[in-house]
Design an enzyme around this catalytic site. Structure first.
Site, PDB file in Angstrom:
ATOM      1  CG  HIS A 194      -2.426  -1.473  -3.105  1.00 34.46           C
ATOM      2  ND1 HIS A 194      -1.432  -2.065  -2.330  1.00 34.46           N
ATOM      3  CD2 HIS A 194      -1.767  -0.594  -3.913  1.00 34.46           C
ATOM      4  CE1 HIS A 194      -0.252  -1.582  -2.664  1.00 34.46           C
ATOM      5  NE2 HIS A 194      -0.423  -0.680  -3.618  1.00 34.46           N
ATOM      6  CD  GLU A 253      -0.523  -2.558  -6.730  1.00 39.71           C
ATOM      7  OE1 GLU A 253      -0.142  -1.904  -7.709  1.00 39.71           O
ATOM      8  OE2 GLU A 253       0.274  -2.961  -5.838  1.00 39.71           O
TER       9      GLU A 253
END
Length: 402
Positions: free
Chosen positions: A170, A215
């Site tokens: 991420h 995330e």
């Protein structure tokens, strides 16, 4: 005045008592006053290994140090390594660029990182795109809704099966943290691994690159891909790159259920595997999640990697490139590249097998074993524990005379 006259006391002779009789009586009285004789104490038996405690302790410490050294990090890779190799020296340029400022969703740093990743993927000959969607998550009475922007691209393979390996990290960071480790290191490892891959022959299977968003806000980008993207149907296996600190070995700390096949493949392919099935069981009982979680919940097999040393920088303003151990990036990268090459050419029709137990041993690597060995080793540990307890009890009793 007259006094009464006392009677005369008869002599011993008149009483018929001899001097020898008196000596016998006095000897018996003296004997009655003395304590009965005690048996001389016997010396305690020698305690086993009493003279060896020092050498045995030293041997245990040396063994522990040797085992720890097996988990040492590889040296950082210089920028002049061959094009086909992973180089942390080259990958650090990505970390420094991405982590130049914090990048929570909606921030200038977030938008800058997004454009940088797209440009780097295009420079490698891929055709990246952005999945823009609204992702929501409800936790108790609160609801989180975010417009996520996932970056995805596909490197076609030579096979016609349509099965794909997906690698993910991420690019958003937590609050005001620059996120050099979490998860700039994962993005950099993917970009440098892709650069090395495109210098060689094409893989058999398709490779999907997914750099997720949000995330840190609840895995929202990964959930959006799993729930909405049509490529999800092709994903046979996931490799997830994470960090919970700023250094340490890139440990494989999570798999999907029925992990026997993927763990044995990892043991075969990884140049420096670090994993322990006990750690996996511990993690499953913790409340933590990563972008691997939505894929695992969707039934996709895979491997999840992270380093956990230098935990003081985790989610802090100190998570900067200067506080990142470059050797961790090298370890992340050589494993990622090896996994992509191995699984990229592997048959992905059956990626499940009965769960395996495993641990990393010095000079051996990752040892994988089944249920029979679990029972045998467990029984051996119980026997050794009972033997040690009995020996300690004997030694303790001998020293105190019980």
């Amino acid at each position: 005045m007259s006094h009464p006259r006392l009677p005369e006391i008869p002599s011993l002779a008149e009483l018929g008592i001899s001097e020898s009789d008196i000596e016998a009586i006095e000897g018996a009285s003296e004997a009655d006053r003395e304590d009965p004789p005690r048996e001389a104490p016997r010396p305690p038996p020698p305690i086993p290994w009493r003279g060896m405690r020092g050498p045995v302790t030293l041997l245990i410490l040396l063994a522990a140090a040797f085992f720890s050294s097996s988990l040492r990090l590889p040296a950082a890779g210089t920028a002049d390594l061959p094009d086909s190799a992973f180089s942390s020296g080259r990958a650090m340029s990505h970390v420094e660029r991405i982590a130049s400022q914090p990048r929570p969703p909606g921030s200038p740093g977030h938008a800058d990182a997004l454009e940088y990743i797209l440009a780097e993927l295009r420079a490698l000959g891929l055709e990246p795109a952005v999945q823009t969607t609204t992702s929501m998550q409800s936790v108790g009475p609160s609801l989180t809704a975010v417009t996520v922007r996932n970056v995805f691209a596909r490197l076609p393979g030579t096979a016609s099966s349509g099965r794909a390996v997906l690698v993910t990290a991420h690019y958003d960071s937590r609050g005001i943290s620059p996120g050099a480790a979490d998860d700039g290191i994962g993005v950099a490892a993917i970009l440098e691994s892709l650069r090395a891959l495109v210098t060689g022959p094409r893989l058999a299977n398709d490779l999907i690159v997914l750099v997720t968003d949000a995330e840190e806000l609840g895995l929202l980008g990964a959930r959006a891909f799993v729930d909405e993207h049509p490529w999800m149907e092709d994903v046979a296996l996931v490799i997830s790159l994470e960090m919970r600190g700023g250094g340490g070995p890139a440990m494989m700390f999570e798999t999907g259920p029925e992990n026997g096949w993927v763990v044995r493949a990892f043991a075969e392919a990884s140049p420096r595997p670090v994993a322990n099935s006990i750690g996996v069981e511990i993690y499953r009982r913790m409340p933590n999640d990563t972008d691997f979680t939505p894929f695992r919940e969707a039934g996709v097999q895979g491997l999840n990697f992270a380093g956990i040393a230098r935990a003081n920088v985790y989610h802090q303003t100190t998570d900067t490139p200067g506080n990142l151990d470059e050797r961790t990036l090298q370890h992340h990268g050589i494993q990622t590249l090896a996994m992509l090459r191995h699984f990229g050419d592997a048959a992905l029709d059956a990626v499940r097998a009965p769960n395996a137990s495993y641990l990393t041993l010095p000079l051996v690597g990752l040892v994988v074993y089944g249920k029979l060995w679990v029972w045998l080793l467990g029984a051996a540990v119980v026997v050794l524990w009972l033997a040690a307890f009995a020996a300690a009890r004997r030694g303790g009793c001998a020293s105190v005379g019980c």
